[in-house]
Scaffold this motif. Structure first.
Motif, PDB file in Angstrom:
ATOM      1  N   ASN A  15       0.841  -1.199   0.000  1.00 13.53           N
ATOM      2  CA  ASN A  15       0.000   0.000   0.000  1.00 13.53           C
ATOM      3  C   ASN A  15       0.875   1.248   0.000  1.00 13.53           C
ATOM      4  OD1 ASN A  15       1.017   0.082   2.625  1.00 13.53           O
ATOM      5  ND2 ASN A  15      -0.766  -1.013   3.454  1.00 13.53           N
ATOM      6  N   SER A  37      -8.157  -4.182  -4.297  1.00 20.97           N
ATOM      7  CA  SER A  37      -6.702  -4.305  -4.431  1.00 20.97           C
ATOM      8  C   SER A  37      -6.195  -3.440  -5.566  1.00 20.97           C
ATOM      9  CB  SER A  37      -6.307  -5.773  -4.697  1.00 20.97           C
ATOM     10  OG  SER A  37      -6.267  -6.510  -3.500  1.00 20.97           O
ATOM     11  N   GLN A  63      -6.081   0.179  -4.626  1.00 20.74           N
ATOM     12  CA  GLN A  63      -4.992   0.428  -3.671  1.00 20.74           C
ATOM     13  C   GLN A  63      -3.642   0.442  -4.387  1.00 20.74           C
ATOM     14  OE1 GLN A  63      -5.584  -1.406   0.223  1.00 20.74           O
ATOM     15  NE2 GLN A  63      -3.488  -2.182   0.145  1.00 20.74           N
TER      16      GLN A  63
END
Lengths: 321, 321
Positions: free
Chosen positions: B83, B120, B123
């Protein structure tokens, strides 16, 4: 209907595998295992070895095993035979084929069989002369055909030379054995192409060991060169005295699993093979090298873990892998 | 002079391997190992992971390791980043590349990362936007690209679709990961050919696991399809939570051993790799899957046993194998 290429799988665990085991496998258990293997779709099963019971006590029950098994039509039941005495015992037991063995490497032949290659050849020629008078087939397994643990590289011409000498004696098949797992893919492809070109009338088998993890890669190379017949061992049984702790023969279930996924027709019932392989640890007293037995087939799926039970550490834990 | 094709080997043991280990590997030992690996000829080394120390305590020393190692010019030192927070830590540590991860399979992404694939992707897009403002390279590893342990087969179009989405964001490389060892050779060849054809400008890596013993066979298939870049793990370190007891990532020394024998130029010093691999059991407290470490290279020869010491049982004991 099927366009899949037919391959022939030959099981060697009850001979090449069991002969290396310290724990004696009960005769009835051997018979039950071979009977189970006979339902798996193999082209050939190497049942046992008609060697001296003193030399290989693990296979001292060769006659009892050969007489006890239920022979299934279509399967070739073969046995290892070292000399004329062994051949006579094998013929009395009604085998379909005898498998004779010598090494392409002089050092390995002396270490393993305690005679020169010429002495071995003379002895096997005597066996061939006895067996040729019968309907029983004759295969010759050439050990260390892709490398010798004492001499190193083996020239391709050396391998082809020994193949010629046995072909001239009228044998039906020859097996090229990577006895201690020294073969690598490009070498396998080159040797197999030459062998196929020179001996198109012979039944040609490749016998790989997974000592350095290349057995399935070598199988791909052999397939590419037109080979359609492979030895393999249930559970990956069979060791290598030069590599303590290393894995053994190429594992039947792993070989078949890959070949069937790649679109070949092995005629093997993988379910039955896995059931048989799962029984091996109970028979020999230790785990077997088979990874497929641990991991399951590629489409043996796993349930989705419930969200709340995914441990914190598991999140990200397999990232990137 | 050399006509050998150059291949690029990328070491993942200190990230993909260590993150699964229960025993914490001391920071100094990690640094010493990575420094030793830097002398082995790798194209890339995945040093560590900038995840939360709570999520992966085994790699809680990511900053100290990155700052402690002696960086060798020419090697790409990459780290896993989940991240923006991880990316900022990685950038502060002066990494050459960040490696981002998500699964092609929705189920596996949810099980592994506890979010949907779209979450995902969003991110990782944020991470890419941060890193693109710097000279640091960006690689994306797509997990379960050749099969999901919960969903089974993954359509090739699904894999190519995710590759397109990341390529459109301007990443430099993509790694196709066989996360749980479900790939088989013909599938690998087909997927790699399509990926090569569609993304010729991307640095493309294949990441195999040996869960079902097909890692080296799959490597041959990938080579055949033009792939020249492979992840591998020293000693075969790295497990699979869906196959307890199964082997892990493809083993660096076994991969390099085969590739060099087959005439490729990996630039890897296999001697040094084997020395490093032999140290792993002392660091992690258990044996590693590497067969090559046990068996030695194919031309590591053995002395001829003296004739009088050949035990009776050994004569014939390896016949036919």
């Amino acid at each position: 209907m099927s366009q899949r290429k037919r391959l022939y799988i030959q099981e060697v665990a009850t001979r090449d595998g069991f002969q290396n085991e310290k724990q004696f496998v009960d005769t009835d258990a051997k018979i039950a295992l071979i009977d189970a293997l006979s339902e798996c779709g193999y082209a050939k099963i190497e049942v046992t070895s008609f060697t001296s019971p003193k030399a290989i006590p693990a296979l001292r029950d060769a006659e009892a095993v050969m007489h006890g098994i239920a022979r299934k039509p279509g399967i070739v039941y073969t046995v290892l035979v070292p000399n004329v005495r062994g051949a006579e015992r094998a013929l009395s037991s009604g085998v379909d084929e005898v498998n004779l063995v010598m090494s392409v490497s002089e050092s390995h032949n002396r270490a393993n069989l305690r005679m020169s290659r010429e002495q071995s050849f003379a002895q096997l020629r005597d066996v061939i002369n006895v067996v040729k008078a019968t309907p029983v087939a004759i295969n010759v397994s050439l050990s260390t055909a892709m490398g010798c643990p004492m001499e190193g590289d083996i020239a391709k011409e050396e391998v082809l030379g020994w193949m010629h000498r046995f072909a001239d004696l009228g044998v039906h098949g020859i097996t090229l054995c990577d006895t201690t797992g020294m073969a690598f893919p490009s070498q396998v492809g080159d040797l197999c192409r030459s062998a196929r070109d020179s001996f198109s009338a012979l039944e040609l088998t490749l016998h790989f060991h997974n000592t350095r993890s290349m057995a399935l890669a070598n199988t791909l190379a052999a397939l590419d060169a037109g080979i359609d017949r492979f030895d393999s061992s249930l559970g990956g049984l069979g060791g290598c005295p030069y590599a303590p702790g290393a894995t053994g023969n190429v594992c039947t279930e792993e070989l078949v699993h890959m070949l069937e996924l790649d679109g070949y027709d092995t005629s093997i019932d993988l379910d039955r093979v896995l059931v048989a392989s799962a029984q091996l640890p109970g028979l020999i007293g230790h785990d077997v090298p088979s990874q497929l037995l641990k991991a399951g087939r590629r489409l043996d799926l796993h349930p989705m873990p419930p969200a709340e039970t995914v441990p914190e550490q598991h999140a990200f834990a397999k990232e990137g892998s």
